[in-house]
Design an enzyme around this catalytic site. Sequence first.
Site, short mmCIF file in Angstrom:
data_model
loop_
_atom_site.label_atom_id
_atom_site.label_comp_id
_atom_site.label_asym_id
_atom_site.label_seq_id
_atom_site.Cartn_x
_atom_site.Cartn_y
_atom_site.Cartn_z
N ARG A 78 0.85 -1.21 0.01
CA ARG A 78 0.08 -0.03 0.13
C ARG A 78 0.65 1.32 -0.04
O ARG A 78 1.77 1.35 0.77
CB ARG A 78 -0.92 0.00 1.33
CG ARG A 78 -1.82 1.30 1.36
CD ARG A 78 -2.56 1.20 2.76
NE ARG A 78 -3.52 2.34 2.75
CZ ARG A 78 -3.20 3.39 3.70
NH1 ARG A 78 -1.99 3.26 4.53
NH2 ARG A 78 -4.03 4.46 3.53
N HIS A 121 -2.50 10.99 0.53
CA HIS A 121 -2.28 10.70 1.70
C HIS A 121 -1.50 12.08 2.46
O HIS A 121 -0.37 12.35 2.57
CB HIS A 121 -1.09 9.85 1.97
CG HIS A 121 -0.95 9.00 3.42
ND1 HIS A 121 -1.05 7.57 3.81
CD2 HIS A 121 -0.47 9.56 4.44
CE1 HIS A 121 -0.84 7.48 4.81
NE2 HIS A 121 -0.40 8.49 5.15
N GLU A 166 -7.28 8.59 6.04
CA GLU A 166 -7.47 9.33 7.35
C GLU A 166 -7.91 10.77 6.99
O GLU A 166 -7.28 11.74 7.37
CB GLU A 166 -6.32 9.17 8.20
CG GLU A 166 -5.79 7.68 8.66
CD GLU A 166 -4.67 7.78 9.46
OE1 GLU A 166 -4.26 8.63 10.00
OE2 GLU A 166 -4.32 6.67 9.97
N ASN A 301 -7.54 1.80 9.81
CA ASN A 301 -6.30 2.08 10.39
C ASN A 301 -6.72 2.27 11.60
O ASN A 301 -7.56 2.96 12.48
CB ASN A 301 -5.72 3.61 9.95
CG ASN A 301 -5.37 3.31 8.45
OD1 ASN A 301 -5.46 2.52 7.80
ND2 ASN A 301 -4.65 4.57 8.09
N TYR A 303 -4.50 2.17 15.58
CA TYR A 303 -3.27 2.38 16.38
C TYR A 303 -3.74 2.19 18.15
O TYR A 303 -2.88 1.36 18.73
CB TYR A 303 -2.57 3.57 16.23
CG TYR A 303 -1.88 3.68 14.93
CD1 TYR A 303 -0.68 3.09 14.85
CD2 TYR A 303 -2.69 4.26 13.68
CE1 TYR A 303 -0.18 2.95 13.49
CE2 TYR A 303 -1.99 4.17 12.47
CZ TYR A 303 -0.98 3.36 12.40
OH TYR A 303 -0.38 3.45 10.99
N GLU A 382 -3.64 0.04 8.18
CA GLU A 382 -2.41 0.48 8.85
C GLU A 382 -2.60 -0.20 10.06
O GLU A 382 -3.74 0.07 10.70
CB GLU A 382 -2.41 2.00 9.01
CG GLU A 382 -1.93 2.51 8.01
CD GLU A 382 -1.60 4.24 8.02
OE1 GLU A 382 -1.31 4.79 9.12
OE2 GLU A 382 -1.81 4.58 6.95
C1 FCB Z 1 -1.12 7.36 10.32
C2 FCB Z 1 -0.94 7.94 9.06
C3 FCB Z 1 0.54 7.15 8.78
C4 FCB Z 1 1.56 7.01 9.96
C5 FCB Z 1 0.83 6.57 10.98
C6 FCB Z 1 1.85 6.36 12.07
O1 FCB Z 1 -1.99 8.15 11.13
O2 FCB Z 1 -1.70 7.57 8.20
O3 FCB Z 1 1.03 8.12 7.92
O4 FCB Z 1 2.04 8.37 10.22
O5 FCB Z 1 -0.27 7.22 11.62
#
Ligand code: FCB
Length: 493
Positions: A78, A121, A166, A301, A303, A382
């Site tokens: 990607r 992006h 995002e 995505n 985290y 992500e």
């Molecule tokens: C996300 C982004 C990516 C990277 C990660 C850690 O929010 O899409 O570009 O910075 O975080």
Amino acid sequence: MSSPRSFPRDFVFGAATAAYQIEGAAFEDGRTASIWDEFARVPGAVINADNGDVACDHYHRYREDVALMRELGLESYRFSTSWSRVRPDAGAVNPAGIDFYSRLVDELLEAGIMPWLTLYHWDMPQALQERGGWTVRESADLFTEYALSVHDALGDRVTNWATLNEPWCSSFLSHIAGAHAPGHQDAGEGLLAAHHLLLGHGQVVRELRARDESLNLGITLNLTVADPVDPHAEGDRNAARKLDGQFNRWFLDPVFRGVYPADILADIRTEEPLALKRLEAAVHEGDLAVISTPINTLGVNYYQGEFVSGTAPAVPPIELEAPTDRAIRAPWPAPADIHPHERGLARTGQGWEVQPEGLTRVLTRVWEEYAKPTNTVLYVTENGAAYDDEVAIEDGQQRVHDVERTAFLRSHLGAVLDAAEAGVDVRGYFYWSLMDNYEWAWGYRKRFGIVHVDYDTQQRTLKDSAMEYHRIIRNRTLSIPTYTGVPLYLHTH
Ligand code: FCB
């Protein structure tokens, strides 16, 4: 865990990057400035005043990087295309710029790696920012033109297309918090930017669908789980509702249902009435129908989760945005009474909480409420972690024993399997990131890669996490951990 768990037969294993974070060659072959080239030069905006001029020099080293992907066994890659390379200053098509992506795609296909292309992006041409950027409607049309020129050149070889990465970041984090380019702090601007980004998304989906029915079209959203500190406290539940509404639903609802969430509209009316008026004036009849044009794939995505209360904690929580010299604000159009609290979870090297079960819950929720009812499938586009890696020299070879990242990767893949086993149609996982790169306002200080990059020499070194990912991909199972003992190396570099 004691027995190996298998991934579904068609599950796709990949890794992700983005143009500005890796390419470098910022002013070569006709490329002109994007908003990130500009923002990186604002004093105090980025740690160490780092910029993407050189980054990982991927523009010149893409062949070597694709070879590395092949060695790792990646099934998909990607990446994003840079608007400023393809259509500098949002003007005419730049043949040299588009040619880079054409060569990259050929190289990937040659290596048996499926390209997964994201059109935006976060790197809008600076010339367009000077005309108002995402706060003006024209940007949605110019984005559509740009997307069509990328499709003109690559549509014969690329099947997987995501419009935006995002949009929460490129609207609220960039125009309300001021943490990312263009660094503005205005709730009205944030709402306008989000609307025009989504409009651009819908327009591009319509146009690409009209050109080619067979494309896999989608958008990537960053999503989270918002948990109230005390589920019985009204104020805490309200904080969780507001966070969920302004992080997840503000984007999911228009894309899947053609509406903005009514509760958040009401909050904004109370807290930022003028901003809401500006949004209302910008939403034309029919916009939400365009925005909710059906897609095939939602990229998720993830985290970390959020733990919030209506009251401020006694001890301020860890600051999660980069500690730059510029003051930033809360990233919400309706920010009142949302307070993050500490809950004692392990944190990554960037302070982000490690909460794999949150990924299972995000996938399950989004599947049940949005994707399943609209025949949309999910991919994790992500997920990853920054740690302060150390390079060791062993037998003359560079090694990075990134035990924590390896555990992070495994636990999150386990969380994806949990969701899949519960019936969620999640078809792939892209680790963020293939290699260490420019982490926005953090500059080069935060390393997310499974491949280590030495920015002085541009040498790439596979970290232990890359070796583990290779094994997982090869066996298509999450086996009993091997990384806690003596790491197994695939090969020496
Ligand atoms: C996300 C982004 C990516 C990277 C990660 C850690 O929010 O899409 O570009 O910075 O975080």
